[in-house]
Motif scaffolding. Structure first.
Motif, PDB file in Angstrom:
ATOM      1  N   CYS A  94     -36.756   6.127  19.083  1.00  0.00           N
ATOM      2  CA  CYS A  94     -36.426   5.391  17.870  1.00  0.00           C
ATOM      3  C   CYS A  94     -35.052   4.756  18.014  1.00  0.00           C
TER       4      CYS A  94
ATOM      5  N   HIS B 252     -39.432  10.881  12.568  1.00  0.00           N
ATOM      6  CA  HIS B 252     -38.241  11.605  12.168  1.00  0.00           C
ATOM      7  C   HIS B 252     -37.555  10.944  10.990  1.00  0.00           C
ATOM      8  N   CYS B 253     -37.312   9.627  11.088  1.00  0.00           N
ATOM      9  CA  CYS B 253     -36.557   8.964  10.024  1.00  0.00           C
ATOM     10  C   CYS B 253     -37.345   7.879   9.327  1.00  0.00           C
TER      11      CYS B 253
ATOM     12  N   CYS C 103     -41.147   5.790  12.952  1.00  0.00           N
ATOM     13  CA  CYS C 103     -40.525   6.985  13.517  1.00  0.00           C
ATOM     14  C   CYS C 103     -40.913   8.198  12.673  1.00  0.00           C
TER      15      CYS C 103
ATOM     16  N   GLN D 251     -33.225   3.773  15.714  1.00  0.00           N
ATOM     17  CA  GLN D 251     -32.376   4.156  14.594  1.00  0.00           C
ATOM     18  C   GLN D 251     -31.764   5.542  14.780  1.00  0.00           C
ATOM     19  N   CYS D 252     -32.591   6.539  15.035  1.00  0.00           N
ATOM     20  CA  CYS D 252     -32.087   7.915  15.103  1.00  0.00           C
ATOM     21  C   CYS D 252     -32.174   8.528  16.497  1.00  0.00           C
TER      22      CYS D 252
ATOM     23  N   THR E 111     -38.184   4.903  10.365  1.00  0.00           N
ATOM     24  CA  THR E 111     -37.869   3.520  10.708  1.00  0.00           C
ATOM     25  C   THR E 111     -39.072   2.855  11.341  1.00  0.00           C
TER      26      THR E 111
END
Ligand SMILES: [Zn+2]
Length: 140
Positions: A118, A134-135, A132, A120-121, A137
């Motif tokens: 990702c 996780h976050c 993503c 972003q993270c 995105t």
């Protein structure tokens, strides 16, 4: 006026003489190891030939045994410290090579994994995932 010109000429002469010295030292930074090794090797060879000459002088009666032992010990000490320096210089070069290899490995790993994380993270991206996990995105 004459003094002024003399001063300028002196200054120019100093710059002219000193410039190659500075230039040489800055170039040496790029190739410290080979030059250092070459210098150390030639020092070692000089010390070895001094030892041989010393022995010759002793055998031909130029040096007394005490003088010979004293000088021999000094030259041997010098030779040993040169050999140690050569080892150190070689060691540094090898360590540098290892570090370069390590960096290359890291870079190729990063290249392989490009697009798998990702943006972003930095979490690992699921295969074919559009977002993503996780976050959240949106992944391109
Ligand atoms: Zn993410």
């Amino acid at each position: 006026m004459t003094i002024f010109i003399t001063l300028i000429l002196t200054g120019l002469t100093i710059v002219f003489v000193a410039y190659p010295l500075f230039r040489r030292s800055s170039q040496a930074d790029y190739a410290v190891e080979p030059e250092k090794l070459r210098e150390l090797s030639s020092n070692r060879d000089t010390t070895y030939s001094m030892l041989k000459e010393l022995e010759f002088d002793f055998q031909s009666g130029i040096l007394t045994e005490d003088d010979y032992r004293d000088l021999e010990a000094r030259y041997k000490g010098k030779a040993i410290s040169i050999l140690k320096n050569i080892d150190n210089a070689k060691g540094d070069a090898e360590v540098e090579e290892e570090i370069e290899d390590e960096i290359e490995k890291q870079v190729s790993k990063l290249r392989q994994s490009k697009g798998q994380f990702c943006s972003q993270c930095g979490a690992r991206r699921e295969k074919d995932a559009r977002f993503c996990s996780h976050c959240g995105t949106r992944l391109g």
